[in-house]
Design a protein around this motif. Structure first.
Motif, PDB file in Angstrom:
ATOM      1  N   GLY A  79       0.808  -1.210   0.000  1.00  0.00           N
ATOM      2  CA  GLY A  79       0.000   0.000   0.000  1.00  0.00           C
ATOM      3  C   GLY A  79       0.838   1.255   0.000  1.00  0.00           C
ATOM      4  N   ASN A  80       0.162   2.397   0.042  1.00  0.00           N
ATOM      5  CA  ASN A  80       0.831   3.689  -0.052  1.00  0.00           C
ATOM      6  C   ASN A  80       1.766   3.948   1.118  1.00  0.00           C
ATOM      7  OD1 ASN A  80       1.354   6.073  -1.398  1.00  0.00           O
ATOM      8  ND2 ASN A  80      -0.240   7.207  -0.326  1.00  0.00           N
ATOM      9  N   GLY A 110      -5.854   4.497  -6.114  1.00  0.00           N
ATOM     10  CA  GLY A 110      -4.522   5.083  -6.024  1.00  0.00           C
ATOM     11  C   GLY A 110      -3.455   4.169  -6.579  1.00  0.00           C
ATOM     12  N   ALA A 111      -2.202   4.506  -6.265  1.00  0.00           N
ATOM     13  CA  ALA A 111      -1.045   3.753  -6.741  1.00  0.00           C
ATOM     14  C   ALA A 111      -0.626   2.732  -5.686  1.00  0.00           C
ATOM     15  CB  ALA A 111       0.110   4.700  -7.056  1.00  0.00           C
ATOM     16  N   TYR A 112      -0.336   1.521  -6.130  1.00  0.00           N
ATOM     17  CA  TYR A 112       0.116   0.436  -5.267  1.00  0.00           C
ATOM     18  C   TYR A 112       1.345  -0.207  -5.907  1.00  0.00           C
ATOM     19  CZ  TYR A 112      -4.420   0.812  -2.898  1.00  0.00           C
ATOM     20  OH  TYR A 112      -5.513   1.267  -2.198  1.00  0.00           O
ATOM     21  N   GLN A 113       1.996  -1.084  -5.158  1.00  0.00           N
ATOM     22  CA  GLN A 113       3.155  -1.802  -5.678  1.00  0.00           C
ATOM     23  C   GLN A 113       2.959  -3.302  -5.553  1.00  0.00           C
ATOM     24  OE1 GLN A 113       6.848  -0.668  -3.851  1.00  0.00           O
ATOM     25  NE2 GLN A 113       7.282   0.900  -5.366  1.00  0.00           N
ATOM     26  N   ILE A 114       3.447  -4.021  -6.564  1.00  0.00           N
ATOM     27  CA  ILE A 114       3.592  -5.466  -6.474  1.00  0.00           C
ATOM     28  C   ILE A 114       5.066  -5.746  -6.208  1.00  0.00           C
ATOM     29  CG2 ILE A 114       3.446  -7.666  -7.698  1.00  0.00           C
ATOM     30  CD1 ILE A 114       0.759  -6.606  -6.980  1.00  0.00           C
ATOM     31  N   ARG A 115       5.344  -6.494  -5.153  1.00  0.00           N
ATOM     32  CA  ARG A 115       6.731  -6.806  -4.792  1.00  0.00           C
ATOM     33  C   ARG A 115       6.908  -8.319  -4.769  1.00  0.00           C
ATOM     34  NH1 ARG A 115       8.753  -4.156   0.612  1.00  0.00           N
ATOM     35  NH2 ARG A 115       7.372  -5.703   1.580  1.00  0.00           N
ATOM     36  N   ALA A 116       8.049  -8.791  -5.283  1.00  0.00           N
ATOM     37  CA  ALA A 116       8.305 -10.228  -5.331  1.00  0.00           C
ATOM     38  C   ALA A 116       9.765 -10.500  -4.988  1.00  0.00           C
ATOM     39  CB  ALA A 116       7.970 -10.795  -6.708  1.00  0.00           C
ATOM     40  N   TYR A 117       9.997 -11.598  -4.276  1.00  0.00           N
ATOM     41  CA  TYR A 117      11.354 -11.954  -3.866  1.00  0.00           C
ATOM     42  C   TYR A 117      11.376 -13.411  -3.425  1.00  0.00           C
ATOM     43  CZ  TYR A 117       9.165 -11.103   0.678  1.00  0.00           C
ATOM     44  OH  TYR A 117       8.306 -11.127   1.750  1.00  0.00           O
ATOM     45  N   THR A 118      12.566 -13.973  -3.378  1.00  0.00           N
ATOM     46  CA  THR A 118      12.759 -15.301  -2.800  1.00  0.00           C
ATOM     47  C   THR A 118      13.319 -15.138  -1.392  1.00  0.00           C
ATOM     48  OG1 THR A 118      15.032 -15.517  -3.606  1.00  0.00           O
ATOM     49  CG2 THR A 118      13.261 -16.240  -5.091  1.00  0.00           C
ATOM     50  N   ASN A 119      13.282 -16.207  -0.626  1.00  0.00           N
ATOM     51  CA  ASN A 119      13.820 -16.143   0.732  1.00  0.00           C
ATOM     52  C   ASN A 119      15.317 -15.851   0.707  1.00  0.00           C
ATOM     53  OD1 ASN A 119      13.113 -16.266   3.495  1.00  0.00           O
ATOM     54  ND2 ASN A 119      14.073 -18.275   3.686  1.00  0.00           N
ATOM     55  N   TRP A 120      16.020 -16.376  -0.312  1.00  0.00           N
ATOM     56  CA  TRP A 120      17.456 -16.129  -0.430  1.00  0.00           C
ATOM     57  C   TRP A 120      17.740 -14.652  -0.681  1.00  0.00           C
ATOM     58  CZ3 TRP A 120      21.969 -17.933   0.791  1.00  0.00           C
ATOM     59  CH2 TRP A 120      23.117 -17.489   0.129  1.00  0.00           C
ATOM     60  N   MET A 121      16.881 -13.988  -1.430  1.00  0.00           N
ATOM     61  CA  MET A 121      17.086 -12.570  -1.733  1.00  0.00           C
ATOM     62  C   MET A 121      16.969 -11.696  -0.491  1.00  0.00           C
ATOM     63  SD  MET A 121      14.969 -12.401  -5.347  1.00  0.00           S
ATOM     64  CE  MET A 121      15.114 -10.630  -5.528  1.00  0.00           C
ATOM     65  N   ARG A 122      16.352 -12.198   0.560  1.00  0.00           N
ATOM     66  CA  ARG A 122      16.221 -11.419   1.797  1.00  0.00           C
ATOM     67  C   ARG A 122      17.558 -11.257   2.509  1.00  0.00           C
ATOM     68  NH1 ARG A 122      11.540 -14.152   5.167  1.00  0.00           N
ATOM     69  NH2 ARG A 122      11.952 -12.338   6.508  1.00  0.00           N
ATOM     70  N   ASN A 123      18.579 -12.026   2.103  1.00  0.00           N
ATOM     71  CA  ASN A 123      19.916 -11.862   2.673  1.00  0.00           C
ATOM     72  C   ASN A 123      20.611 -10.603   2.161  1.00  0.00           C
ATOM     73  OD1 ASN A 123      20.264 -14.386   4.263  1.00  0.00           O
ATOM     74  ND2 ASN A 123      19.975 -15.352   2.268  1.00  0.00           N
ATOM     75  N   PHE A 128      16.897  -4.882  -4.258  1.00  0.00           N
ATOM     76  CA  PHE A 128      17.030  -5.843  -5.343  1.00  0.00           C
ATOM     77  C   PHE A 128      15.756  -6.658  -5.535  1.00  0.00           C
ATOM     78  CE2 PHE A 128      21.478  -5.189  -3.968  1.00  0.00           C
ATOM     79  CZ  PHE A 128      22.016  -4.774  -5.169  1.00  0.00           C
ATOM     80  N   PHE A 129      14.751  -6.461  -4.684  1.00  0.00           N
ATOM     81  CA  PHE A 129      13.469  -7.127  -4.890  1.00  0.00           C
ATOM     82  C   PHE A 129      12.826  -6.587  -6.169  1.00  0.00           C
ATOM     83  CE2 PHE A 129      12.481  -7.919  -0.077  1.00  0.00           C
ATOM     84  CZ  PHE A 129      13.639  -8.667   0.015  1.00  0.00           C
ATOM     85  N   PHE A 130      12.019  -7.429  -6.803  1.00  0.00           N
ATOM     86  CA  PHE A 130      11.250  -6.944  -7.945  1.00  0.00           C
ATOM     87  C   PHE A 130      10.106  -6.078  -7.434  1.00  0.00           C
ATOM     88  CE2 PHE A 130       7.505  -7.121 -10.593  1.00  0.00           C
ATOM     89  CZ  PHE A 130       8.004  -6.832 -11.853  1.00  0.00           C
ATOM     90  N   THR A 131       9.922  -4.910  -8.025  1.00  0.00           N
ATOM     91  CA  THR A 131       8.782  -4.056  -7.697  1.00  0.00           C
ATOM     92  C   THR A 131       8.173  -3.526  -8.986  1.00  0.00           C
ATOM     93  OG1 THR A 131      10.190  -2.083  -7.463  1.00  0.00           O
ATOM     94  CG2 THR A 131       9.707  -3.342  -5.453  1.00  0.00           C
ATOM     95  N   ARG A 132       6.871  -3.436  -9.002  1.00  0.00           N
ATOM     96  CA  ARG A 132       6.149  -2.879 -10.148  1.00  0.00           C
ATOM     97  C   ARG A 132       4.972  -2.081  -9.621  1.00  0.00           C
ATOM     98  NH1 ARG A 132       7.233  -2.003 -15.276  1.00  0.00           N
ATOM     99  NH2 ARG A 132       7.886  -4.161 -15.637  1.00  0.00           N
ATOM    100  N   GLU A 133       4.867  -0.840 -10.053  1.00  0.00           N
ATOM    101  CA  GLU A 133       3.754  -0.012  -9.606  1.00  0.00           C
ATOM    102  C   GLU A 133       2.529  -0.280 -10.465  1.00  0.00           C
ATOM    103  OE1 GLU A 133       3.276   4.662  -9.453  1.00  0.00           O
ATOM    104  OE2 GLU A 133       4.326   3.893  -7.685  1.00  0.00           O
ATOM    105  N   ILE A 134       1.386  -0.406  -9.817  1.00  0.00           N
ATOM    106  CA  ILE A 134       0.122  -0.590 -10.515  1.00  0.00           C
ATOM    107  C   ILE A 134      -0.866   0.458 -10.019  1.00  0.00           C
ATOM    108  CG2 ILE A 134       0.481  -3.074 -10.828  1.00  0.00           C
ATOM    109  CD1 ILE A 134      -1.536  -3.516  -8.533  1.00  0.00           C
ATOM    110  N   VAL A 201       7.168  12.751 -11.311  1.00  0.00           N
ATOM    111  CA  VAL A 201       6.084  11.804 -11.578  1.00  0.00           C
ATOM    112  C   VAL A 201       4.835  12.210 -10.807  1.00  0.00           C
ATOM    113  CG1 VAL A 201       7.647   9.870 -12.020  1.00  0.00           C
ATOM    114  CG2 VAL A 201       6.824  10.279  -9.698  1.00  0.00           C
ATOM    115  N   ASP A 202       3.684  11.661 -11.241  1.00  0.00           N
ATOM    116  CA  ASP A 202       2.448  11.864 -10.500  1.00  0.00           C
ATOM    117  C   ASP A 202       2.246  10.705  -9.535  1.00  0.00           C
ATOM    118  OD1 ASP A 202       1.565   9.711 -12.010  1.00  0.00           O
ATOM    119  OD2 ASP A 202       0.299  10.912 -13.330  1.00  0.00           O
ATOM    120  N   ARG A 203       1.087  10.639  -8.900  1.00  0.00           N
ATOM    121  CA  ARG A 203       0.856   9.629  -7.864  1.00  0.00           C
ATOM    122  C   ARG A 203       0.775   8.219  -8.427  1.00  0.00           C
ATOM    123  NH1 ARG A 203      -4.619   8.181  -6.982  1.00  0.00           N
ATOM    124  NH2 ARG A 203      -6.055   9.151  -8.461  1.00  0.00           N
TER     125      ARG A 203
END
Length: 403
Positions: A79-80, A110-123, A128-134, A201-203
């Motif tokens: 969320g925001n 409004g604007a939200y984000q999709i975030r994706a990662y593996t457990n290994w990436m949390r180290n 470096f996580f994948f993020t995409r605004e929707i 950028v806008d919202r």
């Protein structure tokens, strides 16, 4: 003025000889290889209550091949206020996965984000996580009025960014603009001319048109700027340590907003890069007079964390010029780092080297229209730049067109 070319040209594709710095970086990359995630979403604008369908690709960050390290992908709706609103897990098979997220019908527009990662990436760093605004639309919920405010990050050396929220009126959602300024090489340094990039950028994260001027502490104009594609732009500035600098930005609604630029460092280093030549990357290492020949420095370009080559120097002049043939460099993002004798990075710059390798993808078999429930049969033909067939995994999204 010092110009270096030949030593760089011959070593860009070779394995660097061992030094403590190179050995440590190589060992770290080997023992702690990172993963990269990319999500293909079915679309980027949703209505509250919709379902997000996605395909995920997980690859080894160094080799860009499907990763067999992680077995679960974590996917979140953010969320925001950076809170996790929805989350799901999906099994990874041979570097591929697919999943869906059901959006609550109570979500505010409004604007939200999709975030994706593996457990290994949390180290590693979550940047470096994948993020995409929707964008999520919800006409049944009207955002409440928000008073105008400006938020300035505490770390002025890294960037200068403000968020401007315009009062909502007549039940309409408030308009939010974000404008950020980012000095090339990471900081403004006394007497060293460099470029300052900016993004507006806008919202919803879409670029907006802005223009403005840069003033010093006495009100004298030092630069002007106009945004281009996607709200991006740049200007040159040769800062003075005794001055502070302010950008006066004209927003799309005609209002003017003052934004303080990062504090000027009294001494330091800057990496600048000129990527305009199609064949050669031109790099300049700059330093203030008090640091010339003072310390042993290492110039180190990396690709996906892997050292490409290195150059040790005591910076015998305030400007050292380096030219690197782009054909000697891998495609994609390259990190240029200047590191001191304590292994501390003092300046960094990212450049993009256009891929020499390309994938030619052709789609055939599509018809202009289909009946409801009719199967869609299509053929994908993929070849490399030499015309040879290529193997791969593919995902296709289908959305309703809006005429």
């Amino acid at each position: 003025m010092l110009i270096l070319t030949s030593s760089i040209q011959t070593s860009a594709q070779e394995t660097p000889k061992t030094t403590p710095l190179i050995a440590n970086l190589t060992s770290h990359t080997k023992n702690f290889s990172q993963e990269k995630v990319h999500l293909h979403l079915d679309k980027y604008v949703y209505a509250a209550g919709d379902t997000i369908y996605l395909a995920g690709y997980i690859v080894n960050a160094v080799k860009n091949i499907p990763s067999d390290q992680s077995k679960i992908l974590y996917i979140e709706l953010i969320g925001n206020g950076q809170q996790v609103l929805k989350s799901t897990k999906s099994q990874i098979v041979a570097g591929f996965t697919s999943a869906s997220i059901n959006l609550p019908d109570t979500l505010r527009e409004g604007a939200y984000q999709i975030r994706a990662y593996t457990n290994w990436m949390r180290n590693f760093d979550n940047r470096f996580f994948f993020t995409r605004e929707i964008s999520i639309l919800n006409q049944s919920i009207i955002a409440r009025s928000i008073n105008s405010k400006v938020q300035i990050p505490a770390n002025q050396l890294a960037e200068s960014k403000v968020t401007v929220v315009q009062n909502s009126a007549n039940g309409k959602v408030a308009t939010t603009y974000e404008v950020g300024f980012y000095p090339e090489g990471g900081q403004l340094v006394n007497g060293l001319e460099s470029r300052v990039g900016f993004k507006a950028v806008d919202r919803q994260g879409k670029g907006i048109s802005v223009k403005g001027i840069v003033l010093d502490g006495s009100g004298r104009q030092m630069a002007d700027f106009v945004s281009g594609h996607a709200g991006l732009g740049m200007f040159k500035l040769k800062p003075d340590y005794s001055q502070t600098y302010t950008a006066l930005v004209t927003l799309p609604d005609g209002r003017n907003q003052e934004i303080k630029l990062p504090v000027v460092a009294q001494s330091g280093y800057i990496i600048t890069a000129d990527n305009s030549n199609p064949d050669t990357l031109h790099i300049t290492l700059q330093t203030t007079a008090d640091l010339v020949k003072k310390r042993k420095m290492t110039f180190l370009p990396l690709s996906n964390g892997v050292p490409l080559f290195y150059m040790e120097t005591d910076l015998p002049d305030r400007q050292v010029y380096i030219s690197v043939p782009k054909s000697k460099l891998p495609g994609g993002i390259i990190q240029l780092s200047l590191i001191n004798d304590l292994y501390q990075p003092v300046s960094e710059r990212l450049v993009f080297n256009k891929y020499l390798e390309s994938v030619n993808l052709n789609v055939s078999g599509l018809k202009p229209s289909y009946q409801k429930g009719e199967d869609v049969v299509l053929e994908l033909d993929t070849k490399d730049q030499l015309g040879k067939p290529m193997m791969g995994s593919f995902s296709v999204s289908v959305t309703q067109s809006i005429d």
